[in-house]
Structures are given as C-alpha cells and as structure tokens.
Design a protein around this motif. Structure first.
Motif, PDB file in Angstrom:
ATOM      1  N   LEU A  47      23.066 -57.911  -2.505  1.00  9.12           N
ATOM      2  CA  LEU A  47      22.007 -58.379  -3.070  1.00  9.12           C
ATOM      3  C   LEU A  47      21.365 -57.528  -4.107  1.00  9.12           C
ATOM      4  O   LEU A  47      21.332 -56.322  -3.816  1.00  9.12           O
ATOM      5  CB  LEU A  47      20.609 -58.932  -2.297  1.00  9.12           C
ATOM      6  CG  LEU A  47      21.006 -60.136  -1.219  1.00  9.12           C
ATOM      7  CD1 LEU A  47      19.572 -60.598  -0.401  1.00  9.12           C
ATOM      8  CD2 LEU A  47      21.282 -61.320  -1.953  1.00  9.12           C
ATOM      9  N   GLU A  48      20.599 -57.944  -4.906  1.00 11.48           N
ATOM     10  CA  GLU A  48      19.984 -56.989  -5.898  1.00 11.48           C
ATOM     11  C   GLU A  48      18.896 -56.390  -5.208  1.00 11.48           C
ATOM     12  O   GLU A  48      18.133 -57.429  -4.610  1.00 11.48           O
ATOM     13  CB  GLU A  48      19.574 -57.752  -7.108  1.00 11.48           C
ATOM     14  CG  GLU A  48      20.874 -57.830  -8.205  1.00 11.48           C
ATOM     15  CD  GLU A  48      21.250 -56.913  -8.651  1.00 11.48           C
ATOM     16  OE1 GLU A  48      20.823 -55.690  -8.803  1.00 11.48           O
ATOM     17  OE2 GLU A  48      22.478 -56.941  -8.925  1.00 11.48           O
ATOM     18  N   PRO A  49      18.577 -54.921  -5.208  1.00 14.05           N
ATOM     19  CA  PRO A  49      17.434 -54.633  -4.478  1.00 14.05           C
ATOM     20  C   PRO A  49      16.017 -55.368  -4.948  1.00 14.05           C
ATOM     21  O   PRO A  49      15.779 -55.456  -5.995  1.00 14.05           O
ATOM     22  CB  PRO A  49      17.273 -53.236  -4.646  1.00 14.05           C
ATOM     23  CG  PRO A  49      18.874 -53.032  -5.195  1.00 14.05           C
ATOM     24  CD  PRO A  49      19.360 -54.172  -5.956  1.00 14.05           C
ATOM     25  N   VAL A  50      15.253 -55.994  -3.715  1.00 13.49           N
ATOM     26  CA  VAL A  50      14.015 -56.480  -4.229  1.00 13.49           C
ATOM     27  C   VAL A  50      12.974 -55.596  -3.347  1.00 13.49           C
ATOM     28  O   VAL A  50      12.411 -56.113  -2.172  1.00 13.49           O
ATOM     29  CB  VAL A  50      14.083 -57.967  -3.803  1.00 13.49           C
ATOM     30  CG1 VAL A  50      12.727 -58.604  -4.174  1.00 13.49           C
ATOM     31  CG2 VAL A  50      15.341 -58.813  -4.628  1.00 13.49           C
ATOM     32  N   PRO A  51      12.156 -54.799  -3.788  1.00 12.32           N
ATOM     33  CA  PRO A  51      11.493 -53.938  -3.382  1.00 12.32           C
ATOM     34  C   PRO A  51       9.989 -54.620  -3.202  1.00 12.32           C
ATOM     35  O   PRO A  51       9.751 -55.641  -4.059  1.00 12.32           O
ATOM     36  CB  PRO A  51      11.115 -52.852  -4.249  1.00 12.32           C
ATOM     37  CG  PRO A  51      11.486 -53.225  -5.522  1.00 12.32           C
ATOM     38  CD  PRO A  51      12.718 -54.140  -5.273  1.00 12.32           C
ATOM     39  N   GLU A  52       9.271 -54.479  -1.957  1.00 14.96           N
ATOM     40  CA  GLU A  52       7.954 -55.023  -1.754  1.00 14.96           C
ATOM     41  C   GLU A  52       6.919 -54.778  -3.027  1.00 14.96           C
ATOM     42  O   GLU A  52       6.854 -53.506  -3.258  1.00 14.96           O
ATOM     43  CB  GLU A  52       7.484 -54.656  -0.485  1.00 14.96           C
ATOM     44  CG  GLU A  52       6.040 -55.385  -0.194  1.00 14.96           C
ATOM     45  CD  GLU A  52       5.535 -55.037   1.281  1.00 14.96           C
ATOM     46  OE1 GLU A  52       4.514 -55.788   1.592  1.00 14.96           O
ATOM     47  OE2 GLU A  52       6.280 -54.153   1.905  1.00 14.96           O
ATOM     48  N   PRO A  53       6.253 -55.487  -3.584  1.00 14.50           N
ATOM     49  CA  PRO A  53       5.218 -55.407  -4.438  1.00 14.50           C
ATOM     50  C   PRO A  53       4.265 -54.577  -3.942  1.00 14.50           C
ATOM     51  O   PRO A  53       4.022 -54.678  -2.832  1.00 14.50           O
ATOM     52  CB  PRO A  53       4.758 -56.621  -4.843  1.00 14.50           C
ATOM     53  CG  PRO A  53       5.656 -57.845  -4.234  1.00 14.50           C
ATOM     54  CD  PRO A  53       6.491 -57.098  -3.207  1.00 14.50           C
ATOM     55  N   ALA A  54       3.854 -53.679  -4.651  1.00 10.86           N
ATOM     56  CA  ALA A  54       2.645 -52.674  -4.549  1.00 10.86           C
ATOM     57  C   ALA A  54       1.287 -53.160  -3.853  1.00 10.86           C
ATOM     58  O   ALA A  54       0.687 -52.664  -3.168  1.00 10.86           O
ATOM     59  CB  ALA A  54       2.455 -51.762  -5.608  1.00 10.86           C
ATOM     60  N   ASP A  55       1.218 -54.484  -4.418  1.00 14.98           N
ATOM     61  CA  ASP A  55       0.021 -55.071  -4.003  1.00 14.98           C
ATOM     62  C   ASP A  55       0.004 -56.047  -2.877  1.00 14.98           C
ATOM     63  O   ASP A  55      -0.869 -56.604  -2.234  1.00 14.98           O
ATOM     64  CB  ASP A  55      -0.703 -55.969  -5.338  1.00 14.98           C
ATOM     65  CG  ASP A  55       0.282 -57.064  -5.567  1.00 14.98           C
ATOM     66  OD1 ASP A  55       1.461 -57.148  -4.765  1.00 14.98           O
ATOM     67  OD2 ASP A  55      -0.205 -57.679  -6.551  1.00 14.98           O
ATOM     68  N   GLY A  56       1.237 -55.967  -2.177  1.00 14.13           N
ATOM     69  CA  GLY A  56       1.663 -56.759  -1.020  1.00 14.13           C
ATOM     70  C   GLY A  56       1.461 -58.368  -1.026  1.00 14.13           C
ATOM     71  O   GLY A  56       1.374 -58.896  -0.310  1.00 14.13           O
ATOM     72  N   ASP A  57       1.937 -58.895  -2.352  1.00 14.74           N
ATOM     73  CA  ASP A  57       1.632 -60.199  -2.702  1.00 14.74           C
ATOM     74  C   ASP A  57       3.085 -60.834  -2.158  1.00 14.74           C
ATOM     75  O   ASP A  57       4.204 -60.963  -2.684  1.00 14.74           O
ATOM     76  CB  ASP A  57       1.629 -60.584  -4.041  1.00 14.74           C
ATOM     77  CG  ASP A  57       1.471 -61.823  -4.638  1.00 14.74           C
ATOM     78  OD1 ASP A  57       1.779 -62.780  -3.600  1.00 14.74           O
ATOM     79  OD2 ASP A  57       1.036 -62.014  -5.886  1.00 14.74           O
ATOM     80  N   SER A  58       2.506 -61.366  -1.094  1.00 15.08           N
ATOM     81  CA  SER A  58       3.779 -62.081  -0.229  1.00 15.08           C
ATOM     82  C   SER A  58       4.472 -63.292  -1.075  1.00 15.08           C
ATOM     83  O   SER A  58       5.549 -63.580  -1.015  1.00 15.08           O
ATOM     84  CB  SER A  58       3.514 -62.542   0.895  1.00 15.08           C
ATOM     85  OG  SER A  58       2.390 -63.727   1.056  1.00 15.08           O
ATOM     86  N   LEU A  59       3.809 -64.035  -1.940  1.00 13.22           N
ATOM     87  CA  LEU A  59       4.168 -65.235  -2.545  1.00 13.22           C
ATOM     88  C   LEU A  59       5.200 -64.625  -3.834  1.00 13.22           C
ATOM     89  O   LEU A  59       6.243 -65.220  -3.909  1.00 13.22           O
ATOM     90  CB  LEU A  59       2.811 -65.976  -3.417  1.00 13.22           C
ATOM     91  CG  LEU A  59       2.009 -66.614  -2.282  1.00 13.22           C
ATOM     92  CD1 LEU A  59       0.969 -67.377  -3.152  1.00 13.22           C
ATOM     93  CD2 LEU A  59       2.724 -67.878  -1.323  1.00 13.22           C
ATOM     94  N   ALA A  60       4.564 -63.481  -4.179  1.00 13.75           N
ATOM     95  CA  ALA A  60       5.528 -63.055  -5.615  1.00 13.75           C
ATOM     96  C   ALA A  60       6.853 -62.528  -4.816  1.00 13.75           C
ATOM     97  O   ALA A  60       7.829 -62.704  -5.460  1.00 13.75           O
ATOM     98  CB  ALA A  60       4.662 -62.094  -6.223  1.00 13.75           C
TER      99      ALA A  60
END
Length: 238
Positions: A47-60
């Motif tokens: 998989l292409e790396p998908v880092p967690e958003p800095a704002d913790g937006d679970s939907l995004a």
C-alpha cells in the motif's frame, strides 16, 4: 448502505415523510478502535503509505486508507497472511456500512468466501457487541463476486480451501447465529445491524428455530427504535 433508501417511508409525529437507510450506521461515536484498525491497514505491504492526519480527522483518514486499499487492489495487490486480520477487523470496525466494502472486497478476492465469512461468524458468536454489529454490517458485502484480477494471497493455496469460492458457504450457519443473537442480545446497534440481512421466514431455518422467527418478528414490531420497527415491516410486510 447509506446512499440507498428503502421503497417505503415512515411518518413522524409531524406527519412528514421519513426514509431510512437500508443499512444503519453505527450507534455511538467510538473512533479510537477504528483509528487503530486504519493504522494496521496502512502498514500492509504494497500500500502507498497513508499517515494519520495531524488533526486526527478520522473521516479523512478513513477515506485515504480505503482509497489506498482500492487502488492497490486494482494493481493486483498481493496480501500476506498477516494482512487478513487487519482487513477484516477494519471492515468490522468501520462505522460506515457502505465504505466498509473496500476492506471486505480485497479480503474476499485474496482469501475466499469461507475464510472471510468464518472470521465474521466468529465475531458474531463471540466478539464484543461492537464487533457483532460490525460483523453484520460487513457480512452484507460477502456476497460480492470474486474478481480474478483483484487482490490475491501471498500463498496461492488460500483459494483452494473447501468452500472458498462457493457463494453459499456458511450462509445457513450465519443466519441461524444471527437469529439467535437478534433475539437474545438487547444491544441496539447489534439488533439494528443484524435485522436488514436476517431472513424472517420459517423456511430459512430448521424446525427447532421456527419459534425464534416469530419471537424476532414480534420483538422488532414492538421495539422502541424507529429504524427496527420500520425495517421489520419491509422484510415481512404489514
């Protein structure tokens, strides 16, 4: 699914017509478990790396991880043995009953119907209430056709298991377990998620379970939840 609507509508106290989603979303707002699942899936090799958003937006983050899984599957992703549990638990914990498909589909293509359904059945019978409800949401997608050009397993023998390519495998076992769970488990989310896929006709069960069909129907018709009362009439008629 959230984008689909039943043909029938209900009316609230105001007399306004209301429609209900064919499959309900999760009751409550527990995102921490799904976050952990997304982290596990994002570490799947290929998989292409998908880092967690800095704002913790679970939907995004959920959208990004699902997109990465879908795109990798279209490229012929080869899944390791360890990837099975990561995908299945993500499908179970995904709060969206439409988008959890993007975790179920590659698991089906790589590991087959029996493996995926057995994992969901195990959660229905012995998991937490959140897992039971999520397993019911994910089960909906296990009727998809296998795509020969989709994701595959690292060990080719995975699809040679008995029933791995049989679209009817474990359906009877699931229906019987789901019926028992609907009748005995008072958790709202569990009941809401089981009901849309639950056959409410005695012909679908052995004679010793016929009384539970009647119990389930009566329970649903008298339930305080609007969705459950509406859904049962869709399935058995008024």
């Amino acid at each position: 699914m959230t984008s689909e609507r039943d043909d029938q509508a209900d009316k609230g106290a105001s007399g306004a017509s209301r429609t209900f989603a064919a499959l309900p979303e999760r009751v409550g707002d527990d995102t921490s478990t799904f976050h952990r699942c997304l982290a596990e899936v994002s570490r799947i090799p290929g998989l292409e790396p998908v880092p967690e958003p800095a704002d913790g937006d679970s939907l995004a983050w959920g959208r990004s991880v699902r997109r990465a899984v879908c795109e990798a599957g279209e490229r012929g992703l080869v899944l390791s043995e360890a990837s099975f549990e990561a995908l299945l638990e993500a499908a179970v914990q995904d709060p969206n009953p439409s988008f959890n498909r993007w975790f179920v589909e590659p698991a089906l293509n790589a590991y087959g119907y029996r493996r995926v359904r057995a994992g969901l059945l195990e959660r229905l019978r012995g998991g937490t209430d959140a897992q039971r409800a999520g397993a019911a949401r994910a089960w909906y997608w296990t009727a998809l056709h296998l795509e020969p050009d989709g994701a595959s397993a690292e060990h080719p023998g995975a699809l040679e298991l008995d029933g791995a390519t049989d679209r009817t495998v474990l359906v009877r076992e699931w229906n019987q377990a789901a019926l028992r769970e609907f009748v005995t488990n008072e958790d709202l989310d569990v009941r809401r998620c089981i009901l849309p896929g639950l056959p409410l006709r005695t012909s679908a069960y052995p004679p010793e379970l016929h009384h539970l069909v009647e119990t389930a129907t009566a329970l649903a018709r008298a339930h305080p939840d609007d969705y459950i009362r509406h859904r049962v009439e869709i399935q058995v008629g008024t």
